[in-house]
Scaffold this active site. Structure first.
Site, mmCIF file in Angstrom:
data_model
loop_
_atom_site.group_PDB
_atom_site.id
_atom_site.type_symbol
_atom_site.label_atom_id
_atom_site.label_comp_id
_atom_site.label_asym_id
_atom_site.label_seq_id
_atom_site.Cartn_x
_atom_site.Cartn_y
_atom_site.Cartn_z
ATOM 1 N N CYS A 118 53.736 0.331 49.440
ATOM 2 C CA CYS A 118 54.571 -0.807 48.927
ATOM 3 C C CYS A 118 56.225 -0.340 48.804
ATOM 4 O O CYS A 118 56.808 -1.330 48.368
ATOM 5 C CB CYS A 118 54.288 -1.287 47.824
ATOM 6 S SG CYS A 118 52.329 -1.714 47.873
ATOM 7 N N HIS A 159 59.076 -4.692 42.906
ATOM 8 C CA HIS A 159 57.919 -4.718 43.849
ATOM 9 C C HIS A 159 56.802 -5.876 43.120
ATOM 10 O O HIS A 159 56.570 -5.728 41.966
ATOM 11 C CB HIS A 159 57.058 -3.614 44.005
ATOM 12 C CG HIS A 159 55.856 -3.685 44.659
ATOM 13 N ND1 HIS A 159 55.640 -4.574 45.875
ATOM 14 C CD2 HIS A 159 54.638 -3.128 44.709
ATOM 15 C CE1 HIS A 159 54.527 -4.519 46.183
ATOM 16 N NE2 HIS A 159 53.712 -3.504 45.573
ATOM 17 N N ASN A 182 50.778 -9.591 46.180
ATOM 18 C CA ASN A 182 51.349 -8.379 46.606
ATOM 19 C C ASN A 182 51.372 -8.294 48.012
ATOM 20 O O ASN A 182 50.268 -8.338 48.520
ATOM 21 C CB ASN A 182 50.769 -7.439 46.112
ATOM 22 C CG ASN A 182 51.059 -5.978 46.230
ATOM 23 O OD1 ASN A 182 51.949 -5.720 47.066
ATOM 24 N ND2 ASN A 182 50.393 -4.934 45.654
HETATM 25 N N1 ACO Z 1 38.408 -11.494 37.687
HETATM 26 C C1 ACO Z 1 37.779 -11.172 36.662
HETATM 27 N N2 ACO Z 1 37.484 -10.003 35.993
HETATM 28 C C2 ACO Z 1 38.197 -8.700 36.775
HETATM 29 C C3 ACO Z 1 38.828 -9.033 37.987
HETATM 30 C C4 ACO Z 1 38.907 -10.343 38.492
HETATM 31 N N3 ACO Z 1 39.370 -10.739 39.413
HETATM 32 N N4 ACO Z 1 39.485 -7.744 38.202
HETATM 33 C C5 ACO Z 1 38.815 -7.005 37.476
HETATM 34 N N5 ACO Z 1 38.192 -7.645 36.466
HETATM 35 C C6 ACO Z 1 37.514 -7.113 35.356
HETATM 36 C C7 ACO Z 1 36.986 -5.655 35.450
HETATM 37 O O1 ACO Z 1 35.862 -5.524 36.258
HETATM 38 C C8 ACO Z 1 36.892 -5.070 34.179
HETATM 39 O O2 ACO Z 1 35.741 -5.633 33.482
HETATM 40 P P1 ACO Z 1 34.805 -4.634 32.619
HETATM 41 O O3 ACO Z 1 35.470 -4.476 31.442
HETATM 42 O O4 ACO Z 1 33.417 -5.599 32.559
HETATM 43 O O5 ACO Z 1 34.415 -3.524 33.356
HETATM 44 C C9 ACO Z 1 37.879 -6.122 33.452
HETATM 45 O O6 ACO Z 1 38.104 -7.117 34.402
HETATM 46 C C10 ACO Z 1 39.047 -5.355 32.918
HETATM 47 O O7 ACO Z 1 39.551 -4.296 34.051
HETATM 48 P P2 ACO Z 1 40.640 -3.472 34.282
HETATM 49 O O8 ACO Z 1 40.759 -3.026 35.498
HETATM 50 O O9 ACO Z 1 40.559 -2.606 32.964
HETATM 51 O O10 ACO Z 1 41.737 -4.423 34.009
HETATM 52 P P3 ACO Z 1 43.329 -4.434 34.022
HETATM 53 O O11 ACO Z 1 43.764 -4.928 32.821
HETATM 54 O O12 ACO Z 1 43.814 -3.121 34.491
HETATM 55 O O13 ACO Z 1 43.752 -5.468 35.177
HETATM 56 C C11 ACO Z 1 44.204 -5.351 37.591
HETATM 57 C C12 ACO Z 1 43.333 -5.208 36.363
HETATM 58 C C13 ACO Z 1 44.994 -6.491 37.275
HETATM 59 C C14 ACO Z 1 44.078 -5.060 38.859
HETATM 60 C C15 ACO Z 1 45.702 -4.196 37.160
HETATM 61 O O14 ACO Z 1 44.682 -3.025 36.719
HETATM 62 C C16 ACO Z 1 46.534 -3.857 38.027
HETATM 63 O O15 ACO Z 1 47.339 -4.959 38.477
HETATM 64 N N6 ACO Z 1 46.611 -2.596 38.326
HETATM 65 C C17 ACO Z 1 47.846 -2.348 39.447
HETATM 66 C C18 ACO Z 1 47.296 -2.834 40.757
HETATM 67 C C19 ACO Z 1 48.471 -2.689 41.654
HETATM 68 O O16 ACO Z 1 49.448 -3.021 41.522
HETATM 69 N N7 ACO Z 1 48.149 -2.243 42.889
HETATM 70 C C20 ACO Z 1 48.826 -2.562 44.087
HETATM 71 C C21 ACO Z 1 49.854 -1.095 44.250
HETATM 72 S S1 ACO Z 1 50.655 -1.411 45.673
HETATM 73 C C22 ACO Z 1 50.027 -0.747 46.951
HETATM 74 O O17 ACO Z 1 50.641 -0.054 47.534
HETATM 75 C C23 ACO Z 1 49.032 -1.991 47.742
#
Ligand code: ACO
EC number: 2.3.1.180
Length: 313
Positions: free
Chosen positions: A112, A238, A268
Site C-alpha cells: 500500500c 492511505h 482499501n
Molecule cells: N465482522 C464481524 N466481526 C469481525 C469481523 C467482521 N468483518 N472481522 C473481525 N471480527 C471480529 C474478530 O473475529 C474478533 O472476534 P473475537 O473477539 O470473537 O475473536 C473481533 O471482531 C475483534 O477483532 P480484532 O481483530 O481484535 O478487531 P480490531 O479492532 O483489530 O478490528 C480490523 C479489526 C478492522 C481488521 C482492524 O484490526 C484493522 O483495520 N487492522 C488494520 C488492517 C489494515 O489496515 N490492513 C491493511 C494494510 S495495507 C496492505 O498492505 C494491504
C-alpha cells in the site's frame, strides 16, 4: 529543480459491493464493518478487467491532464502487488497499450506504500536530468487475492488505479520532502500466502503498527519540509481504516475537515488508495493550485512512505 505532478488521473471500476453483500455468506454486518473500519462500499473489477486495464484508464487521464502525448513519456513505473502476471509487468503492458516509445518500464512492490515509493523513485530520475515525463501508476485488483471466507479481511479491500505524470514543475510547486522506510520483521503480520495466493493478516498487529507509523512518517516529512501542521491544507492518508486515519490525523494535529476520506466509498485499494482520494478532493474542489498536501501510506512487508508537496504544475 522542482519536481511534481504535471498530470493526474484515477479510475475506479463500476461494480459497487456494499457491506450487506457480505452478510449473506459471512458472520458479519454492515453495522460492524461501518463502525470498525469506516467502509460502506468498495468497487470490484469485473472478472475480465485486470490491474493493467485499470492502470491504462487512469494513465490515459493523467497523460491528457498533463497536456502531453504518450510519446512524450520517457519511463513508466507501476506500483502494484497484483500485476496481471509476475512478468510481463503492468508497466511493460502499458508501454504497448499506451503507444509510448520503447521506454524503460518497471513494476514496484511496496504494497500500500507503493505509490509513495514510485513517486520518489521517479523524482530521482527527473532530478538526474536524464528523464522528463515519468508515468507513475498505483493500481491494484485486491479482489483477486482476497480470501472471501475470512471475515477479518474479506470486507476491507477494493480495486482501483491512479496515475501521475511526474516531471519538472514551476516555482512554488512540487515535492518538498519525503520519508520512506520499512520493517521486515513485520512481514509475518501481513502477507500473500504462497499456496492460496490470498492475503493473510493479523489485524491487531497491523493496526498498532499503522497508527504509530502513519503519525511518525508524516510528522517527519512535514518537519523535513520546514513546515508545521498549520501549513497543511490537505492530509491524504492511505485509506485502510477510518480509525487508523483518525489517529494519524490527531497525532499530526490536523483538523478534521483537512483530512481526505474516501475509504467509505472504496475501501482499501492498496497502491491506488492515495491517488483515488486525491481525485475525489480535486473533483470536490478541495485541492487547489499551490495547496500543501501531506500524503502518507503504510502497507504489507511492512513499508511506509510520506510526502509533502505543493499541488500544481
Ligand atoms: N465482522 C464481524 N466481526 C469481525 C469481523 C467482521 N468483518 N472481522 C473481525 N471480527 C471480529 C474478530 O473475529 C474478533 O472476534 P473475537 O473477539 O470473537 O475473536 C473481533 O471482531 C475483534 O477483532 P480484532 O481483530 O481484535 O478487531 P480490531 O479492532 O483489530 O478490528 C480490523 C479489526 C478492522 C481488521 C482492524 O484490526 C484493522 O483495520 N487492522 C488494520 C488492517 C489494515 O489496515 N490492513 C491493511 C494494510 S495495507 C496492505 O498492505 C494491504
Amino acid at each position: 529543480m522542482n519536481v511534481g505532478i504535471k498530470g493526474f488521473g484515477a479510475y475506479a471500476p463500476s461494480k459497487v459491493i456494499d457491506n450487506a453483500y457480505f452478510e449473506s455468506f459471512l458472520d458479519t454486518s454492515d453495522e460492524w464493518i461501518s463502525k470498525m473500519t469506516g467502509i460502506k462500499e468498495r468497487r470490484w473489477a469485473a472478472d475480465d478487467e485486470d490491474t493493467s486495464d485499470m492502470a491504462y484508464e487512469a494513465s490515459v487521464k493523467a497523460i491528457e491532464d498533463a497536456g502531453i502525448q504518450a510519446e512524450d513519456i520517457d519511463m513508466i513505473m507501476v506500483a502494484t502487488s497484483t500485476g496481471d502476471y509476475p512478468f510481463p509487468t503492468v508497466a511493460n503492458m502499458l508501454q504497448e497499450r499506451l503507444g509510448t516509445k520503447k521506454v524503460a518500464t518497471m513494476d514496484q512492490l511496496a504494497a500500500c506504500s507503493g505509490f509513495m515509493y514510485a513517486m520518489i523513485n521517479a523524482k530521482q530520475f527527473i532530478q538526474s536530468g536524464d528523464y522528463h515525463n515519468i508515468l507513475v501508476v498505483g493500481a491494484d485488483k485486491l479482489s483477486k487475492i482476497t480470501d472471501l471466507s475470512d471475515r477479518s479481511t474479506a470486507v476491507l479491500f477494493g480495486d482501483g488505479a491512479g496515475a501521475a505524470v511526474i516531471g519538472e514543475v514551476s516555482e512554488g510547486h512540487g515535492i518538498l520532502s519525503y520519508e520512506l522506510g520499512s520493517d521486515g520483521s513485520g512481514g509475518k503480520y501481513l502477507y500473500q500466502d504462497q499456496e492460496t495466493h490470498k492475503i493473510v493478516m493479523n489485524g491487531r498487529e497491523v493496526f498498532k503498527f499503522a497508527v504509530r507509523i502513519m503519525g511518525e512518517a508524516s510528522t517527519k516529512a512535514v518537519e523535513k519540509a520546514g513546515l508545521t501542521a498549520d501549513d497543511i491544507d490537505m492530509f491524504v492518508p492511505h485509506q485502510a481504516n477510518i480509525r487508523i486515519m483518525e489517529s494519524a490525523r490527531l497525532r499530526l494535529g490536523i483538523p478534521e475537515e483537512k483530512m481526505s476520506v474516501s475509504v467509505d466509498q472504496f475501501g482499501n485499494t492498496s497502491a491506488a488508495s492515495i491517488p483515488l482520494s486525491i481525485a475525489q478532493e480535486l473533483e470536490n474542489g478541495k485541492i487547489q493550485d499551490g495547496d500543501t498536501l501531506v500524503l502518507v501510506g503504510f502497507g504489507g512487508s511492512l513499508t511506509w512512505g510520506a510526502i509533502t508537496l505543493k499541488w500544481g504544475k
